[in-house]
Design an enzyme around this catalytic site. Structure first.
Site, PDB file in Angstrom:
ATOM      1  CB  CYS A 460      -2.472   5.355   3.999  1.00 39.97           C
ATOM      2  SG  CYS A 460      -2.317   3.728   3.226  1.00 39.97           S
ATOM      3  CE  LYS A 461       5.972   4.259   5.450  1.00 40.98           C
ATOM      4  NZ  LYS A 461       6.498   3.813   6.772  1.00 40.98           N
TER       5      LYS A 461
END
Length: 561
Positions: A460-461
């Site tokens: 993810c981020k």
């Protein structure tokens, strides 16, 4: 400088904030002299939430009239301790306000853990903001900067100091064991710093026992939050690996403003992910170190919301996809430097083949529909690589899966079923909705990659919250498959047996511990309650136990970037 004289020169807002912090003093206790550094770490807390319910049980009159939160006092204490350490790094250890705060914390420390009060929770949540205001006030005093500029300087200084503190702590392997129906499963999270053939890690720019936290968003040399995640079972006197993959943060160094440096950084991070992927395949790694040019298949599953409406994850996805495309042109050979068993850098040749997906899994994607069209433009091409050009559920799989099934392997049925499930999900756009299983497509893509001997990688981020939940969902399904020899239907909530497995995985997968070196506090932000309730994902139903849900959530809601 005395604390009172500081209050006369600071802004009213800052004064009030620190007066509120100082209310944590216990009456009748004297403040000890100190060096302005944070007190010692609190004893380890038990993972479950402990609430006293017996008629005679009490934590004292002070707590009898306080509402308790779901957070461990020790976890809050350690978060505040780490934040004070960052503040002391910026201001110096002799700052009188920091000295006062550290001493108050030392006096208030308790040996036995308990749920924190709402007041203690609020104080912990406000501490970072208050420390930045203190740094800004000091900067105004010393350098005469305007308030806005001083605050901007303070925020950057605190962020940089916090990044260094988190990066420079020891990043160590997290290993936990869970037992279900008589089987013993080991979950292992191995950080980049401990990916070693010899005494040193394998990367050309050595980690030296440290790491790169998720907040180090300008780093163009290392991948953020890079780990190898495995689950194994002990059978017939030996350990058998059931799943192995690579997890990391987004490849984009998204706070780097120079577009050329940002692209170079994304490619450097991608090379580290490929290096970790090669490390996860010991036989392939040995061939590469022996001078052979090796082919490496990797299935990359991004978990970002490919939209810039809230945040800039759309641009981050573009950076990541561009990096993969740059390194995986048809027939392209790339050279990686790997530190061998003698500690020497050695060039190895690999032909990477990457099927790069992005599947939004948060509320913005699954409840509001953000980024779905952009993601699916990437996903269609990646599915052709993985499953061939005919994506009808009834069609015989092609692509990488077809090549694998042509060998009639022992896992033929599992691979064929996963391929059919993925095609069904894609045809019916089930990955566009929660439907009782937010990670239904992402989790099956990673499992299928492992089953056909490709390397699954997901991110993810930050590489911790959505990435950690993906890790747990994979391991839940892997253990369930090992126990029942059946795959769950897409979009189904776990039954009571499945919930028991999920609960054990959530508490023993190593994911809560992985969050701590990234932010200073354990917990997963996927677990949240939004208003209106219709915006919430299905995790309370999937977990099936409020206490475990709260335990997995940890102190994530108190941590701000």
């Amino acid at each position: 400088m005395q604390i009172q004289s500081f209050y006369h020169s600071a802004s009213l807002k800052t004064q009030e904030a620190f007066k509120s912090l100082q209310k944590t003093l216990y009456n009748g206790m004297q403040i000890l002299s100190g060096q302005g550094k944070a007190p010692a770490k609190a004893p380890d807390a038990r993972p479950e939430i402990i609430v006293l319910r017996e008629p005679g049980a009490t934590w004292g009159n002070y707590l009898q009239h306080q509402k308790t939160s779901n957070h461990s006092l020790h976890n809050l204490y350690n978060l505040r301790r780490d934040l004070l350490t960052v503040g002391a790094t910026v201001l110096g250890k002799q700052d009188p306000v920091l000295t006062s705060m550290a001493n108050q914390m030392e006096l208030a420390k308790v040996k036995a853990d308990r749920p924190a009060t709402k007041q203690e929770e609020a104080a912990a949540k406000a501490l970072k903001k208050n420390l930045i205001e203190l740094i800004a006030a000091r900067t105004q005093q010393q350098d005469g900067l305007p308030a806005k500029e001083a605050h901007r300087f303070a925020a950057v200084a605190f962020r940089d100091a916090q990044d260094k503190q988190l990066n420079n702590q020891p990043w160590q392997t997290i290993k936990n064991t869970l037992t279900h129906n008589g089987h013993h499963y080991t979950n292992t999270q191995l950080p980049a710093a401990e990916m070693k053939i010899g005494a040193k890690d394998i990367f050309p720019s050595a980690y030296e026992g440290k790491g790169v936290c998720s907040w180090d968003t300008k780093n163009i040399h290392h991948a953020n939050n890079l780990w190898m995640s495995t689950v194994s079972v002990h059978e017939d006197g030996k350990d058998k690996t059931l799943f192995c993959g690579i997890r990391h943060g987004v490849l984009s160094p998204y706070h780097e403003k120079d577009p050329l440096l940002r692209q170079v950084g994304a490619e450097n991070k991608a090379k580290e992910v490929l290096t970790a992927a090669l490390f996860s395949k010991p036989e392939l790694l040995n061939k590469a170190l022996a001078g052979e040019a090796v082919s490496l298949k990797l299935v990359s599953v991004g978990l970002l919301t490919a939209s810039n409406i809230f945040g800039k994850e759309g641009t981050m996805v573009e950076d990541q996809m561009r990096a993969w495309q740059s390194l995986t042109q048809p027939g392209k050979m790339i050279h990686l430097k790997i530190r061998n068993k003698d500690g020497d850098l050695q060039t190895v040749k690999i032909k990477p083949d990457v099927a790069a997906f992005n599947v939004g899994v948060n509320e913005l994607a699954l409840k509001l529909g953000f980024g779905l069209k952009a993601s699916d433009s990437y996903n269609a091409e990646a599915l052709y690589q993985l499953l061939g050009n005919d994506l009808r559920p009834e069609a015989r799989p092609g692509g990488w899966v077809g090549e694998w099934l042509a060998q009639y392997p022992d896992n033929y049925e599992v691979v064929n079923t996963l391929a059919r499930q993925i095609k069904d999900i894609w045809k019916n756009n089930q990955h566009h909705k929660d439907g009782g299983e937010p990670y239904k497509l992402a989790q099956r893509l990673a499992m299928l990659a492992h089953e056909i001997d490709a390397v699954p990688a997901w991110n993810c981020k930050s590489g911790k919250d959505r990435t950690g939940m993906m890790d747990s969902e994979i391991k839940r399904e892997i253990i369930s498959l090992h126990q029942t020899h059946m795959l769950s239907a897409p979009g189904s909530l776990p039954d009571s047996g499945g919930q028991k497995i999920f609960q054990k995985v959530l508490l023993n997968s190593g994911n809560p511990g992985d969050s701590e070196p990234n932010t200073g506090g354990a917990g997963n932000k996927v677990m949240k309650n939004l208003s209106p309730e219709v915006l919430n994902l299905s995790y309370q139903k999937r977990v099936g136990d409020e206490n475990i849900w709260q335990s997995v959530k940890g102190i994530s809601s108190l941590i701000t970037s």
